[in-house]
Design a protein around this motif. Structure first.
Motif, PDB file in Angstrom:
ATOM      1  N   MET A 174       0.847  -1.182   0.000  1.00  0.00           N
ATOM      2  CA  MET A 174       0.000   0.000   0.000  1.00  0.00           C
ATOM      3  C   MET A 174       0.890   1.242   0.000  1.00  0.00           C
ATOM      4  N   LYS A 175       0.550   2.189  -0.859  1.00  0.00           N
ATOM      5  CA  LYS A 175       1.307   3.428  -0.949  1.00  0.00           C
ATOM      6  C   LYS A 175       1.069   4.291   0.289  1.00  0.00           C
ATOM      7  N   LYS A 176       2.156   4.886   0.791  1.00  0.00           N
ATOM      8  CA  LYS A 176       2.059   5.787   1.941  1.00  0.00           C
ATOM      9  C   LYS A 176       1.270   7.031   1.556  1.00  0.00           C
ATOM     10  N   TYR A 177       0.343   7.423   2.418  1.00  0.00           N
ATOM     11  CA  TYR A 177      -0.471   8.627   2.193  1.00  0.00           C
ATOM     12  C   TYR A 177       0.394   9.866   2.364  1.00  0.00           C
ATOM     13  N   GLU A 178       0.399  10.725   1.358  1.00  0.00           N
ATOM     14  CA  GLU A 178       1.131  11.981   1.403  1.00  0.00           C
ATOM     15  C   GLU A 178       0.181  13.122   1.049  1.00  0.00           C
TER      16      GLU A 178
END
Length: 72
Positions: free
Chosen positions: A1-5
Protein backbone atom coordinates in the motif's frame (compact mmCIF):
# COMPACT_ATOMS: atom_id res chain seq x y z
CA UNK A 1 0.00 0.00 0.00
CA UNK A 2 1.31 3.43 -0.95
CA UNK A 3 2.06 5.79 1.94
CA UNK A 4 -0.47 8.63 2.19
CA UNK A 5 1.13 11.98 1.40
CA UNK A 6 -1.26 14.95 1.79
CA UNK A 7 -1.00 17.53 -0.98
CA UNK A 8 -3.01 20.59 0.06
CA UNK A 9 -3.63 23.27 -2.50
CA UNK A 10 -1.82 26.52 -1.67
CA UNK A 11 -4.50 29.12 -1.04
CA UNK A 12 -2.47 31.94 0.54
CA UNK A 13 -2.85 34.32 -2.41
CA UNK A 14 -6.43 33.48 -3.31
CA UNK A 15 -8.86 36.39 -3.32
CA UNK A 16 -12.59 35.74 -3.23
CA UNK A 17 -15.62 37.95 -3.59
CA UNK A 18 -17.59 38.98 -0.51
CA UNK A 19 -20.40 36.65 -1.66
CA UNK A 20 -18.07 33.64 -1.76
CA UNK A 21 -16.59 34.58 1.61
CA UNK A 22 -20.10 34.76 3.10
CA UNK A 23 -20.97 31.38 1.57
CA UNK A 24 -17.82 29.77 2.95
CA UNK A 25 -18.64 31.07 6.46
CA UNK A 26 -22.20 29.76 6.11
CA UNK A 27 -20.91 26.31 5.08
CA UNK A 28 -18.37 26.31 7.93
CA UNK A 29 -21.12 27.12 10.46
CA UNK A 30 -23.24 24.34 9.02
CA UNK A 31 -20.40 21.80 9.15
CA UNK A 32 -19.74 22.78 12.78
CA UNK A 33 -23.42 22.39 13.67
CA UNK A 34 -23.54 18.93 12.05
CA UNK A 35 -20.44 17.88 14.00
CA UNK A 36 -21.76 19.37 17.27
CA UNK A 37 -25.21 17.81 16.88
CA UNK A 38 -23.66 14.36 16.54
CA UNK A 39 -21.35 14.87 19.50
CA UNK A 40 -24.23 16.05 21.68
CA UNK A 41 -26.35 13.08 20.55
CA UNK A 42 -23.46 10.84 21.60
CA UNK A 43 -23.54 12.31 25.11
CA UNK A 44 -20.74 14.86 24.85
CA UNK A 45 -20.83 18.26 26.59
CA UNK A 46 -18.85 21.45 26.41
CA UNK A 47 -15.87 21.51 28.74
CA UNK A 48 -12.67 23.46 29.36
CA UNK A 49 -10.55 20.96 27.43
CA UNK A 50 -10.98 17.81 25.38
CA UNK A 51 -11.52 14.84 27.65
CA UNK A 52 -12.63 11.72 25.79
CA UNK A 53 -13.33 9.76 28.96
CA UNK A 54 -15.62 12.50 30.34
CA UNK A 55 -16.98 13.26 26.84
CA UNK A 56 -16.10 16.94 27.09
CA UNK A 57 -14.91 19.14 24.23
CA UNK A 58 -14.20 22.89 24.30
CA UNK A 59 -15.56 23.36 20.75
CA UNK A 60 -19.10 22.34 21.66
CA UNK A 61 -20.16 25.97 21.52
CA UNK A 62 -21.89 28.03 18.84
CA UNK A 63 -19.68 28.59 15.79
CA UNK A 64 -19.50 32.33 16.49
CA UNK A 65 -17.93 31.56 19.89
CA UNK A 66 -15.16 29.34 18.51
CA UNK A 67 -11.65 30.70 18.66
CA UNK A 68 -10.37 31.76 15.23
CA UNK A 69 -7.78 28.97 15.37
CA UNK A 70 -10.63 26.42 15.31
CA UNK A 71 -12.39 28.04 12.37
CA UNK A 72 -9.56 27.32 9.93
Amino acid sequence: MKKYEPEPIPTGGVQVSPEILELSEHLARNAHDIWARQRLADGWNSGPGRDDAAKEHPCLVPYKDLPESEKL
